[in-house]
Scaffold this active site. Structure first.
Site, PDB file in Angstrom:
ATOM      1  N   GLN A  17      -4.865  -1.920   9.282  1.00 27.42           N
ATOM      2  CA  GLN A  17      -4.834  -3.228   8.620  1.00 27.42           C
ATOM      3  C   GLN A  17      -5.505  -4.269   9.522  1.00 27.42           C
ATOM      4  OE1 GLN A  17      -3.706  -3.755   5.465  1.00 27.42           O
ATOM      5  NE2 GLN A  17      -4.304  -5.896   5.595  1.00 27.42           N
ATOM      6  N   ASP A  64     -11.164   2.783   3.844  1.00 31.07           N
ATOM      7  CA  ASP A  64     -11.610   1.397   3.677  1.00 31.07           C
ATOM      8  C   ASP A  64     -13.117   1.330   3.433  1.00 31.07           C
ATOM      9  OD1 ASP A  64      -9.708  -0.681   3.783  1.00 31.07           O
ATOM     10  OD2 ASP A  64      -9.368  -0.350   5.925  1.00 31.07           O
ATOM     11  N   LYS A 107       0.843  -1.206   0.000  1.00 27.27           N
ATOM     12  CA  LYS A 107       0.000   0.000   0.000  1.00 27.27           C
ATOM     13  C   LYS A 107       0.876   1.253   0.000  1.00 27.27           C
ATOM     14  CE  LYS A 107      -3.894  -2.418   1.967  1.00 27.27           C
ATOM     15  NZ  LYS A 107      -4.590  -2.926   3.147  1.00 27.27           N
TER      16      LYS A 107
HETATM   17  N1  GUN Z   1      -7.407  -7.047   5.683  1.00 28.83           N
HETATM   18  C1  GUN Z   1      -7.807  -7.762   4.599  1.00 28.83           C
HETATM   19  N2  GUN Z   1      -8.437  -6.966   3.709  1.00 28.83           N
HETATM   20  C2  GUN Z   1      -8.422  -5.718   4.230  1.00 28.83           C
HETATM   21  C3  GUN Z   1      -8.896  -4.453   3.779  1.00 28.83           C
HETATM   22  O1  GUN Z   1      -9.487  -4.316   2.708  1.00 28.83           O
HETATM   23  N3  GUN Z   1      -8.678  -3.402   4.609  1.00 28.83           N
HETATM   24  C4  GUN Z   1      -8.053  -3.539   5.802  1.00 28.83           C
HETATM   25  N4  GUN Z   1      -7.894  -2.450   6.566  1.00 28.83           N
HETATM   26  N5  GUN Z   1      -7.594  -4.690   6.259  1.00 28.83           N
HETATM   27  C5  GUN Z   1      -7.765  -5.769   5.469  1.00 28.83           C
END
Ligand code: GUN
Length: 284
Positions: A98, A121, A54
């Site tokens: 995350q 998100d 990211k």
């Molecule tokens: N863990 C797995 N997929 C995601 C996501 O789309 N966002 C976040 N913050 N954590 C994740």
């Protein structure tokens, strides 16, 4: 029939180019650059890779980014404090924690603490509510990316049956909502669905986001259907595969996303798109 591939990597690349261009324009005008803050609690190796990617994506389009890599012993109070500081930081447009977080931390409390204006998100109840009311909002990245891919592949929704297999907060539920808002007739299947097969067989659009291989049999796919595989697994030989058996699925489907190179890159691109949208709304 051999399905046409829906190239998520190429589509994501096009979107990243557009975002890069938007950032260059901001820079040329001397304006502030969008910024993303990513928080990781603990040392889960897969999460560490996601967070690193990211940040690399941010660097590629010219966003600023900060990573807060916290120990697994971080208290909920300390995490909420950090979120409060990032909420108040005007250089931060998006905040992403995350998931999953360690068990002693309550996921919902953490998500609700993020300012809805910085919730890139799209997981905050405020944004989920706005999405369900078809109001402009920050939308969960994976379903948002899938709708983008479907639109780009010329998919139509009205009068079509979409089956979503999986009902998670991150993928299945918001995916079903997106398809419903687009005009499809939607079925959601989940762990308590007794007989999956007829729902898969009647799907014009099939989205599989189970997180396990072997739940949906590719032989059930309706000939010519559009098939989206959200799964991502590494087999014993190190090969990355989706939830579906790809070779069979491709023989039956009309269009299909590959794994890797389908949904994954598009999800990452949508996080950047959401960060740019959050920036734009905050500038108003
Ligand atoms: N863990 C797995 N997929 C995601 C996501 O789309 N966002 C976040 N913050 N954590 C994740």
């Amino acid at each position: 029939m051999t399905a046409a591939l829906i190239d998520g990597k190429a589509e994501a690349g096009l979107l990243l180019d557009e975002i890069t261009h938007a950032v260059e324009n901001l820079r040329a005008k001397g304006q502030r650059i969008p910024g993303l803050a990513v928080i990781l609690v603990g040392e889960d190796p897969a999460s560490q890779i996601y967070v690193r990617k990211k940040r690399e994506d941010c660097a590629q389009v010219g966003f600023t980014s900060q990573a807060h890599l916290l120990s697994a012993q971080t208290t909920q109070h300390e995490l909420l404090d950090l979120i409060d500081r990032l909420n108040a930081d005007d250089t931060v447009d998006g905040i992403l924690v995350q998931l999953p977080v360690p068990q002693h931390i309550d996921t919902e409390t953490v998500i609700e603490r993020i300012s809805p204006t910085k919730d890139v998100d799209g997981f905050h109840p405020y944004n989920v509510g706005r999405l369900s009311l078809r109001l402009p909002t920050l939308r969960p990245c994976t379903p948002y990316g899938i709708i983008h891919l479907l639109d780009r592949a010329g998919e139509t929704y009205k009068g079509r049956h979409a089956t979503v297999v999986g009902a998670s907060n991150i993928v299945g539920r918001p995916m079903a909502l997106e398809l419903l808002l687009a005009g499809a007739t939607v079925t959601i299947c989940h762990r308590f669905t007794r007989n999956l097969r007829p729902y898969v067989e009647s799907a014009d659009i099939l989205v599989v986001g189970v997180g396990k291989r072997g739940i949906v049999n590719s032989d059930w796919i309706k000939p010519g259907a559009t098939v989206i595989d959200v799964g991502m697994h590494r087999d014993k030989s190190g090969r990355v595969t989706g939830d579906l058996e790809f070779a069979t699925a491709r023989e039956r489907a009309g269009k299909i996303t590959p794994v890797p190179g389908g949904v994954g890159p598009m999800t990452r691109a949508m996080l950047l798109q959401n960060t740019l949208s959050a920036y734009t709304r905050r500038q108003r």
